[in-house]
Design a protein around this motif. Structure first.
Motif, PDB file in Angstrom:
ATOM      1  N   THR A  61      33.150  40.815  38.464  1.00  0.00           N
ATOM      2  CA  THR A  61      33.788  40.779  37.138  1.00  0.00           C
ATOM      3  C   THR A  61      35.212  41.325  37.140  1.00  0.00           C
ATOM      4  O   THR A  61      35.752  41.653  36.087  1.00  0.00           O
ATOM      5  N   GLN A  64      37.223  39.212  34.753  1.00  0.00           N
ATOM      6  CA  GLN A  64      37.258  39.606  33.349  1.00  0.00           C
ATOM      7  C   GLN A  64      38.263  40.738  33.134  1.00  0.00           C
ATOM      8  O   GLN A  64      39.052  40.718  32.194  1.00  0.00           O
ATOM      9  N   TYR A  68      41.512  40.328  30.625  1.00  0.00           N
ATOM     10  CA  TYR A  68      41.526  41.182  29.425  1.00  0.00           C
ATOM     11  C   TYR A  68      42.933  41.731  29.169  1.00  0.00           C
ATOM     12  O   TYR A  68      43.248  42.157  28.053  1.00  0.00           O
TER      13      TYR A  68
END
Length: 396
Positions: A61, A64, A68
């Motif tokens: 991840t 992500q 972000y």
């Protein structure tokens, strides 16, 4: 009919020696490259419907965490790892989402924060992805570590033995790519060398000297892709670049045909390129500029043949004639390529996309190739994946 796919924005960071920028972490890299791509496209991150984020070295991840930095909008984020072809694999997946009508606007982002020195394995308690390739190569070549220069150097030696290419032919590729990178502000190296400098630099695996090998690098690249409808609604046709052909292949059984060049992806490269030429309706002679995977000069030489720029065994003639630089039939790696621009694994394919987009728009400054109407990209990761993409300016 598949939807048309357009690159509407690109961005990248300067590629840097690992650790040379204190406190520069992958979220910082992703924010810089992603923001540049969004600004280039003139769209807000909230318009991105899916994100494909590539990196090789990182925790799950991390994709992500990277995006972000651009916004937290709940969109699907897919983490991508395909060895050295990771960036172009993210591009491939982002394009497929648009081509299949699943999204109107997607983001392909790649980054890498690397350790200095040669690449090595992370996990030693399980089967290595390349172990079959290593064992096959060990049957036909002396074994050397680290494995990457051994694999590509062995393929270079094989070409020398079979077709008479010389150490100077490989060195000329390093000379060319370092010369090209002088005009690239994003390149890790911007120094020009003489041919003797290239030949006399430290030997890594004969015939490959240090200045013919790509370095480890930190950096990021990004591209915003969109459908034809999105381009029309946002009035982006004057800046859009169409992906007119794209293919990704993995190893075929003949990757183990007993030759060194097959083990470094020759047959994958041929198949992916031929598929793209058929999709695009273009032959290799109809491209003016090419960004290809010169992780080592030996690979660039073999790619001239695999991509159909010449017949098998004829790459040295192209090199001697100056056919792969400014004033020749093609300009190959105007960015400086992996050898001089750098090679942060997850970002490389997206940096290639950025360079070719700038070339097609006429925005490549001192690197600009004259009369660019079509551009070709090649990126490979052993073990294996070859990604080839063809681009043309959007029809207004």
């Amino acid at each position: 009919m598949p939807n048309k796919v357009f690159v509407i924005g690109v961005g990248m960071t300067k590629f840097e020696k690992p650790g040379s920028r204190e406190g520069w972490d992958y979220p910082d890299m992703a924010r810089e490259a992603g923001t540049k791509a969004l600004d280039d496209a003139g769209v807000d991150y909230r318009e991105v419907e899916e994100a494909y984020v590539g990196y090789v070295y990182g925790e799950s991840t991390s994709g992500q965490r990277a995006v972000y930095e651009l916004g937290m909008t709940g969109v699907p984020v897919v983490n991508v790892n395909n060895n050295c072809s990771t960036g172009s694999t993210a591009l491939y997946l982002a394009a497929r989402a648009v081509r299949g009508g699943l999204a109107d606007c997607t983001l392909a982002l790649g980054f890498e924060k690397m350790q200095p020195g040669s690449l090595g394995s992370t996990y030693d308690d399980r089967a290595q992805p390349m172990e079959k390739h290593f064992l096959a190569l060990a049957e036909i070549s002396e074994v050397l570590f680290p494995p990457a220069p051994w694999m590509f150097g062995a393929a270079g030696r094989e070409h020398m033995k079979e077709y008479g290419s010389t150490a100077e032919h490989f060195a000329k590729i390093g000379y060319k790519n370092h010369k090209h990178s002088v005009n690239n502000p994003y390149a890790q190296f911007q120094d020009e060398y003489t041919l003797d400098d290239i030949l006399d630099s430290r030997m890594i695996y004969d015939p490959l000297t240090k200045l013919q090998c790509s370095p480890t690098s930190d950096g990021s690249g990004a591209a915003i892709l969109a459908s034809e409808d999105f381009v029309d609604r946002h009035g982006l046709a004057d800046r859009a670049v169409e992906i007119v052909g794209q293919a990704m292949t993995s190893d075929f059984s003949d990757s183990f045909d007993g030759t060194c060049k097959a083990l470094i992806g020759y047959h994958m490269n041929v198949a992916a390129a031929q598929s793209v030429y058929e999709q695009a309706g273009l032959g290799p002679e109809e491209f003016q500029v090419i960004e290809l995977h010169d992780c080592f000069s030996a690979n660039e030489l073999l790619l001239y043949e695999a991509l159909g720029l010449c017949g098998e065994g004829e790459a040295p003639k192209l090199i001697d004639a100056g056919d792969t630089t400014y004033g020749g039939r093609w300009v190959v790696n105007p960015s400086g390529g992996l050898i001089s621009k750098g090679h942060p694994l997850g970002a490389t394919g997206l940096a290639q996309c950025a360079e070719l987009t700038w070339q097609l728009r006429g925005d490549a400054d001192k690197r600009q190739v004259n009369g660019v109407t079509a551009a070709l990209q090649h990126n490979i990761g052993l073990g294996g994946a070859a990604v080839v993409t063809a681009y043309q300016r959007a029809e207004r």
